[in-house]
Design an enzyme around this catalytic site. Structure first.
Site, PDB file in Angstrom:
ATOM      1  N   CYS B  79       0.648  -1.360  -0.114  1.00 26.89           N
ATOM      2  CA  CYS B  79      -0.194   0.058  -0.012  1.00 26.89           C
ATOM      3  C   CYS B  79       0.789   1.389  -0.458  1.00 26.89           C
ATOM      4  CB  CYS B  79      -0.853  -0.200   1.506  1.00 26.89           C
ATOM      5  SG  CYS B  79      -2.579   0.901   0.835  1.00 26.89           S
ATOM      6  N   HIS B 181      -3.589  -5.070  -0.353  1.00 25.70           N
ATOM      7  CA  HIS B 181      -3.086  -5.644   0.766  1.00 25.70           C
ATOM      8  C   HIS B 181      -3.822  -7.431   1.475  1.00 25.70           C
ATOM      9  CE1 HIS B 181      -2.742  -1.557   4.104  1.00 25.70           C
ATOM     10  NE2 HIS B 181      -3.743  -1.713   2.685  1.00 25.70           N
ATOM     11  N   GLU B 183      -2.234  -9.467   3.353  1.00 23.42           N
ATOM     12  CA  GLU B 183      -2.631 -10.176   4.859  1.00 23.42           C
ATOM     13  C   GLU B 183      -4.070 -10.110   4.461  1.00 23.42           C
ATOM     14  OE1 GLU B 183      -1.982  -6.405   3.444  1.00 23.42           O
ATOM     15  OE2 GLU B 183      -1.565  -5.071   5.420  1.00 23.42           O
TER      16      GLU B 183
END
Lengths: 259, 201
Positions: B79, B181, B183
């Site tokens: 990001c 993202h 994650e």
């Protein structure tokens, strides 16, 4: 293409997911971490955890759950309920939440949105608005589960929230919440047309058609619901298949474990 | 061991959990020695470009990152972390980035909702190790208002469509950038992190 999001909302009281029609007949449903994991696997796009007691003593229990959820799921989630200060927001984010939803505290102290957005970024500040129709086509912002009329116009408050730096709005229609007659399309559409930030429709989902109605055009970017998912009236995979057939862009989830 | 660069960037908990789930050892650090001794580096990031660059510079981390990038160590930016790899950004006025990849950061200016928030599809432009087991049109999770433009077309691995053609996944030799993202992108994101780790060994 950006997918429309399906968001189960988990109301948490004393460490358990509960459901009650606006604070009456609260029923115990499930363990929040187990339910979160189930929704994660089923293809929910995001989750919302709402601390409905928000009493000082229970806060620790709630944040412990937030930490456990963060360690268990790999999709984004929002935490709401009892968020009154920058410190509350910090604690929720530190516990692993991706976004924090602010409701009542922003009405009494609008600078909280501004301060929080500049400190943590607009992307994690959600303004949640409880709106109720007081005259035809005129909605006011309500507090305390719909008991107190703040006198604020819901559309103006949405615009003010956007200006202050909220990155997303949750529009909860008090008129239809918990009665399963569909989302409030008129209210949601009016606000969606006024602002540029994403809109989450909340309150009123009963059947799959309700999700289609609020998501198929450019009314809402996401649809939030609780009991239809908790009680398995609607399963998330079935809902997503239905929406795909109706040409609503939703995220498909890989059917097998990839890694 | 992966060194996650600690410069006060927002929520890195999910990233740490994802790495632990994949049995990848990681340390959150701003210690030069630890970063130099690591097998790979992740530059996370949520927040504003200028603040982030200011913080990196005040800890001398900009120099370390440039040195490690030149030495060929695998570095992943997520990001804002990816945006910092580029030459310049006009977020909050024109400012200079790390200059590891050619390109500049600008605000999404098309007639679409900003922030670009939610699940969007990846259009895979070229297959590399980082795209192993990632099918074309896979959904990943985005939250951002700025994007990279004027980049070198050879660096482009995957794009996503939101008003503009958003460079979603880029690679310049040992430098990998993800605008989304991983994650927070379910099992697909876990696969991407695993693919990055495999580039290390």
């Amino acid at each position: 293409m950006l997918a429309k999001r399906i968001i189960p909302c988990l109301d948490v009281d004393k460490g358990r997911v509960v459901k009650g029609k606006k604070f009456q007949d609260i029923q115990d449903i499930a363990d929040p971490v187990e339910l979160a994991l189930r929704y994660n696997h089923e293809g929910a796009d995001e989750l919302v955890f709402y601390d409905i007691t928000a009493s000082h003593e229970e806060r620790k229990t709630f944040l412990d759950i937030v930490e456990k959820v963060a360690a268990t799921i790999n999709i984004p989630f929002t935490v709401g309920g009892g968020i009154r200060s920058v410190e509350d927001i910090y604690q929720a984010l530190q516990s692993g939440a991706d976004k924090v939803s602010i409701n009542s505290a922003a009405i009494t102290n609008p600078t909280l949105i501004e301060t929080a957005a500049s400190k943590f970024g607009s992307q994690c500040i959600v303004l949640s608005i409880d709106a109720k129709e007081i005259n035809t086509g005129k909605w006011n912002v309500f507090q305390n589960g719909g008991r107190i009329d703040t006198g604020l116009d819901a559309i103006e408050w949405a615009l003010e929230g956007e200006r202050l730096g909220a990155g997303e709005l949750v529009i909860n229609s008090i008129d239809v919440d918990g009665v399963k007659k569909g989302y409030n399309l008129q209210l949601t559409k009016t606000i969606a047309n006024a602002v540029y930030i994403p809109i989450v429709a909340s309150g009123g989902a009963g059947i799959m058609e309700d999700f289609y109605q609020v998501l198929h055009s450019d009314i809402a970017d996401a649809a939030l619901a609780a009991s239809v998912f908790h009680y398995n009236t609607i399963s998330i995979p079935a809902l997503k298949n239905y929406l795909v057939e109706k040409s609503v862009p939703v995220r498909s989830v890989p059917s097998c474990q990839l890694y | 061991m992966i060194a996650i660069v600690d410069y006060g960037a927002g929520n890195i908990k999910s990233l740490q959990i994802a790495l632990t789930t994949l049995s990848i050892e990681s340390t959150l650090t701003r210690d030069e020695t630890v970063i130099r001794d690591s097998n790979a580096i992740i530059l996370p990031g949520v927040g504003a470009f200028q603040d982030a660059m200011h913080q990196l510079r005040s800890d001398n981390l900009d120099k370390i990152l440039q040195e490690q990038a030149a030495a060929g160590k695998p570095i992943l930016g997520i990001c804002l972390g990816m945006q910092l790899f580029y030459e310049t950004s006009n977020e909050g006025g024109l400012s200079t980035g790390l200059g590891l990849i050619k390109g500049k950061i600008e605000r999404i200016n098309a007639n679409v909702k900003v922030p670009h928030m939610g699940w969007n599809t990846l259009q895979i432009r070229r297959n590399k190790h980082i795209t192993t087991n990632i099918p074309d049109q896979t959904y990943v999770y985005f939250v951002h208002s700025y994007y990279a433009t004027d980049i070198d077309n050879d660096d482009l691995i995957a794009t996503s469509q939101h008003g503009e053609n958003i460079p979603a996944l880029v690679q310049h030799n040992n430098i990998i950038g993800m605008q989304f993202h991983p994650e927070k992108s379910g099992d697909v994101g876990m696969q991407l992190i695993k693919n990055f780790w495999e580039m290390v060994s």
